[in-house]
Write a protein that holds these residues in place. Structure first.
Motif, PDB file in Angstrom:
ATOM      1  N   GLU A 152       0.834  -1.204   0.000  1.00  0.00           N
ATOM      2  CA  GLU A 152       0.000   0.000   0.000  1.00  0.00           C
ATOM      3  C   GLU A 152       0.870   1.255   0.000  1.00  0.00           C
ATOM      4  O   GLU A 152       0.637   2.193  -0.786  1.00  0.00           O
ATOM      5  N   GLN A 153       1.873   1.274   0.878  1.00  0.00           N
ATOM      6  CA  GLN A 153       2.774   2.428   0.902  1.00  0.00           C
ATOM      7  C   GLN A 153       3.530   2.566  -0.422  1.00  0.00           C
ATOM      8  O   GLN A 153       3.750   3.683  -0.911  1.00  0.00           O
ATOM      9  N   ARG A 154       3.914   1.447  -0.987  1.00  0.00           N
ATOM     10  CA  ARG A 154       4.646   1.473  -2.259  1.00  0.00           C
ATOM     11  C   ARG A 154       3.808   2.114  -3.355  1.00  0.00           C
ATOM     12  O   ARG A 154       4.295   2.978  -4.113  1.00  0.00           O
ATOM     13  N   GLN A 181       1.299   4.192  -3.098  1.00  0.00           N
ATOM     14  CA  GLN A 181       1.147   5.625  -2.849  1.00  0.00           C
ATOM     15  C   GLN A 181       2.419   6.379  -3.217  1.00  0.00           C
ATOM     16  O   GLN A 181       2.366   7.444  -3.841  1.00  0.00           O
ATOM     17  N   TYR A 182       3.544   5.825  -2.829  1.00  0.00           N
ATOM     18  CA  TYR A 182       4.825   6.489  -3.085  1.00  0.00           C
ATOM     19  C   TYR A 182       5.089   6.622  -4.590  1.00  0.00           C
ATOM     20  O   TYR A 182       5.486   7.685  -5.072  1.00  0.00           O
ATOM     21  N   LEU A 183       4.865   5.537  -5.323  1.00  0.00           N
ATOM     22  CA  LEU A 183       5.169   5.551  -6.754  1.00  0.00           C
ATOM     23  C   LEU A 183       4.242   6.475  -7.534  1.00  0.00           C
ATOM     24  O   LEU A 183       4.609   6.974  -8.607  1.00  0.00           O
ATOM     25  N   ASN A 184       3.048   6.727  -7.024  1.00  0.00           N
ATOM     26  CA  ASN A 184       2.093   7.585  -7.725  1.00  0.00           C
ATOM     27  C   ASN A 184       2.214   9.054  -7.333  1.00  0.00           C
ATOM     28  O   ASN A 184       1.449   9.893  -7.834  1.00  0.00           O
ATOM     29  N   ALA A 185       3.164   9.381  -6.474  1.00  0.00           N
ATOM     30  CA  ALA A 185       3.294  10.753  -5.973  1.00  0.00           C
ATOM     31  C   ALA A 185       4.403  11.500  -6.713  1.00  0.00           C
ATOM     32  O   ALA A 185       5.284  10.904  -7.336  1.00  0.00           O
ATOM     33  N   GLY A 186       4.348  12.828  -6.622  1.00  0.00           N
ATOM     34  CA  GLY A 186       5.407  13.670  -7.156  1.00  0.00           C
ATOM     35  C   GLY A 186       6.523  13.839  -6.151  1.00  0.00           C
ATOM     36  O   GLY A 186       6.423  13.362  -5.007  1.00  0.00           O
ATOM     37  N   PRO A 187       7.622  14.529  -6.529  1.00  0.00           N
ATOM     38  CA  PRO A 187       8.791  14.646  -5.640  1.00  0.00           C
ATOM     39  C   PRO A 187       8.478  15.212  -4.262  1.00  0.00           C
ATOM     40  O   PRO A 187       8.912  14.662  -3.248  1.00  0.00           O
ATOM     41  N   ALA A 188       7.724  16.316  -4.204  1.00  0.00           N
ATOM     42  CA  ALA A 188       7.418  16.922  -2.908  1.00  0.00           C
ATOM     43  C   ALA A 188       6.573  15.984  -2.054  1.00  0.00           C
ATOM     44  O   ALA A 188       6.816  15.813  -0.853  1.00  0.00           O
ATOM     45  N   GLU A 189       5.572  15.366  -2.684  1.00  0.00           N
ATOM     46  CA  GLU A 189       4.734  14.412  -1.950  1.00  0.00           C
ATOM     47  C   GLU A 189       5.543  13.212  -1.473  1.00  0.00           C
ATOM     48  O   GLU A 189       5.329  12.705  -0.367  1.00  0.00           O
ATOM     49  N   ARG A 190       6.463  12.744  -2.301  1.00  0.00           N
ATOM     50  CA  ARG A 190       7.268  11.581  -1.926  1.00  0.00           C
ATOM     51  C   ARG A 190       8.096  11.875  -0.682  1.00  0.00           C
ATOM     52  O   ARG A 190       8.248  11.018   0.200  1.00  0.00           O
ATOM     53  N   GLU A 191       8.645  13.073  -0.607  1.00  0.00           N
ATOM     54  CA  GLU A 191       9.421  13.432   0.586  1.00  0.00           C
ATOM     55  C   GLU A 191       8.545  13.375   1.827  1.00  0.00           C
ATOM     56  O   GLU A 191       8.951  12.856   2.874  1.00  0.00           O
ATOM     57  N   GLN A 192       7.340  13.930   1.742  1.00  0.00           N
ATOM     58  CA  GLN A 192       6.428  13.925   2.879  1.00  0.00           C
ATOM     59  C   GLN A 192       6.011  12.493   3.231  1.00  0.00           C
ATOM     60  O   GLN A 192       5.967  12.106   4.407  1.00  0.00           O
ATOM     61  N   MET A 193       5.713  11.694   2.209  1.00  0.00           N
ATOM     62  CA  MET A 193       5.304  10.309   2.448  1.00  0.00           C
ATOM     63  C   MET A 193       6.424   9.509   3.095  1.00  0.00           C
ATOM     64  O   MET A 193       6.178   8.721   4.011  1.00  0.00           O
ATOM     65  N   LEU A 194       7.637   9.735   2.618  1.00  0.00           N
ATOM     66  CA  LEU A 194       8.760   8.972   3.135  1.00  0.00           C
ATOM     67  C   LEU A 194       8.962   9.270   4.619  1.00  0.00           C
ATOM     68  O   LEU A 194       9.239   8.367   5.415  1.00  0.00           O
ATOM     69  N   ALA A 195       8.816  10.524   4.986  1.00  0.00           N
ATOM     70  CA  ALA A 195       8.922  10.877   6.405  1.00  0.00           C
ATOM     71  C   ALA A 195       7.825  10.195   7.215  1.00  0.00           C
ATOM     72  O   ALA A 195       8.051   9.729   8.349  1.00  0.00           O
ATOM     73  N   LYS A 196       6.642  10.096   6.623  1.00  0.00           N
ATOM     74  CA  LYS A 196       5.513   9.463   7.310  1.00  0.00           C
ATOM     75  C   LYS A 196       5.689   7.945   7.386  1.00  0.00           C
ATOM     76  O   LYS A 196       5.399   7.317   8.402  1.00  0.00           O
ATOM     77  N   PHE A 197       6.178   7.338   6.290  1.00  0.00           N
ATOM     78  CA  PHE A 197       6.292   5.882   6.215  1.00  0.00           C
ATOM     79  C   PHE A 197       7.520   5.339   6.924  1.00  0.00           C
ATOM     80  O   PHE A 197       7.563   4.150   7.253  1.00  0.00           O
ATOM     81  N   ASP A 198       8.510   6.174   7.162  1.00  0.00           N
ATOM     82  CA  ASP A 198       9.833   5.666   7.529  1.00  0.00           C
ATOM     83  C   ASP A 198       9.812   4.759   8.753  1.00  0.00           C
ATOM     84  O   ASP A 198      10.510   3.738   8.791  1.00  0.00           O
ATOM     85  N   ALA A 251       7.714   2.683   9.639  1.00  0.00           N
ATOM     86  CA  ALA A 251       7.212   1.353   9.302  1.00  0.00           C
ATOM     87  C   ALA A 251       8.185   0.576   8.411  1.00  0.00           C
ATOM     88  O   ALA A 251       8.118  -0.656   8.341  1.00  0.00           O
ATOM     89  N   LEU A 252       9.087   1.299   7.743  1.00  0.00           N
ATOM     90  CA  LEU A 252      10.023   0.658   6.804  1.00  0.00           C
ATOM     91  C   LEU A 252      11.245   0.168   7.568  1.00  0.00           C
ATOM     92  O   LEU A 252      12.382   0.566   7.318  1.00  0.00           O
TER      93      LEU A 252
END
Length: 435
Positions: free
Chosen positions: A289-291, A293-310, A312-313
């Motif tokens: 699920e996280q993957r 979301q991450y792949l469908n996001a743009g650069p700015a969104e990916r940075e925010q998602m990565l901080a949120k997901f980290d 759990a990873l």
């Protein structure tokens, strides 16, 4: 990862490289009788004859038992075909020599040492080089281009930028580059040190931890380490935990800046610069699920998602069996660049990097020392995972010419035979040294 064949008492890992045209032909008088005899014994051994008890001294047999030796030589034959003939013998003295042995698919460099007294049994044997038996650059490029999958190659003489490339095969296409991305981290760390923002001796805490390759994942959590130590581990043995620590310390904004400054054709594709742990964890089924979301996001969104997901990873969520089974999202969750991007990055380092960083690039040669010694400077960084190989070199010839070499191979369907590309790349580097 790379196969290691060891036939020496000290059990040193194999390095790769050989240049057939540089081998000095020997007259019979140059070669002692014992070297001639034992060279033929080496050929017989590499063909699979079970003569270890006759030709190896006791210390060698204790260090490398015959069964182990036969297993290793069997692997060599599987990859390179049958041993055909001795191409040359270059004596160092009456009881030591460098042999060049022609196999069906490659030429192998073998260092041999004999006892000083009769019967002059073999006391040391080290395979130090595998090079494709190809006659010209065109032959090598054709052989690389025939490998299954996609290949991208670019060789430029950096000190003569108006000259056309020495070799260019698909130089502007996007490739997964695996650990080659760590060159961007080195470039930013070097820039920060030169700018006075950091010092090589700065001490930071190790972490977050990642999976091997490397050694620092086994060190105590939050061990104090210098930036120089982290950079050395990252470049010389591709240490993933050291890499992830440097990403944390340097920060995404600075890393995005260096990717852009070094001329990447699409800097947003490396923003954020994924930690090795994050990239591996996102490939796991548990994080589907996280993957997505991450792949469908743009650069700015990916940075925010990565901080949120980290959080759990975690490293515990990474199943090494999935990572090593075969290619896994290498077209989506990787680090991407074109051969031209990598050559521009190497040129940036040539023009700007400190002597310290250039020294780090010269620690691990990637190919055999005898091939590297044909150059006055030999810098290397590679990358590999199932389906991805990337070999990259920053070189200065004995005549003072500067070159960048980037050889990339991707296949989304199958794992790649690293030894095959490495033998061809070694030949490529040796032919370039002759120009």
């Amino acid at each position: 990862m790379r196969f290691l064949y060891v036939f020496a008492l000290c059990l040193l890992p194999l390095s790769f490289g050989f240049n057939a045209s540089s081998a000095r032909a020997q007259t019979h008088s140059d070669i002692s009788n014992q070297l001639s005899t034992r060279a033929n014994d080496v050929l017989r051994l590499l063909r699979g004859e079970e003569i270890e008890a006759e030709v190896f001294d006791e210390n060698f047999r204790n260090a490398v038992p015959p069964a182990q030796f036969r297993t290793l030589t069997g692997q060599v034959r599987t990859q390179h075909g049958q041993a055909v003939e001795i191409a040359s013998i270059t004596p160092r003295n009456a009881n030591s020599a460098i042999l060049k042995i022609r196999f069906e698919k490659a030429i192998v460099t073998v260092n041999i040492d004999l006892e000083n007294t009769p019967p002059h049994r073999i006391s040391g044997l080290l395979l130090t080089g595998f090079e494709a038996d190809a006659g010209s650059l065109d032959d090598v490029i054709a052989a690389i281009d025939a490998l299954p999958g996609r290949q991208g190659i670019l060789i430029r003489q950096l000190d003569a930028p108006t000259l056309p490339p020495v070799v260019a095969v698909d130089p502007d296409a996007r490739y997964a580059i695996a650990s080659t991305f760590k060159l961007y981290i080195l470039a930013e760390l070097d820039r920060a040190v030169r700018a006075g923002e950091r010092q090589w001796s700065d001490v930071v805490q190790l972490g977050p931890k990642s999976h091997p390759s490397g050694i620092s994942q086994n060190w105590p959590d939050r061990s104090p380490v210098t930036l120089h130590t982290l950079a050395t581990l990252m470049i010389s043995i591709s240490d993933n935990s050291a890499t992830d620590t440097l990403i944390r310390v340097l920060g995404q904004n600075k890393l995005a800046g260096i990717v852009k400054a070094t001329g990447h054709h699409n800097p947003d594709e490396l923003r954020p610069l994924l930690m090795t742990r994050q990239a591996s964890a996102l490939k796991m089924p548990a994080h589907a699920e996280q993957r997505e979301q991450y792949l469908n996001a743009g650069p700015a969104e990916r940075e925010q998602m990565l901080a949120k997901f980290d959080s759990a990873l975690t490293l515990d969520s990474v199943d090494s069996r999935i990572l090593t089974h075969g290619p896994n999202f290498i077209d989506q969750l990787e680090w991407f660049a074109t051969p031209a991007d990598i050559v521009r990055l190497l040129d940036y380092l040539r023009r700007n990097a400190s002597e310290e960083s250039l020294a780090l690039l010269a620690i691990s040669l990637g190919i055999g020392r005898d091939a590297a010694e044909k150059w006055s400077y030999f810098g290397y960084k590679g990358g590999s995972e199932p389906g991805v190989l990337s070999f990259n070199f920053l070189l200065r010839s004995k005549a003072g010419k500067d070159y960048a070499v980037s050889v990339n191979w991707n296949n989304e369907e199958i794992s790649l035979q690293e030894s095959e590309l490495l033998a061809l790349t070694t030949r490529l580097i040796n032919l370039l040294a002759e120009q």
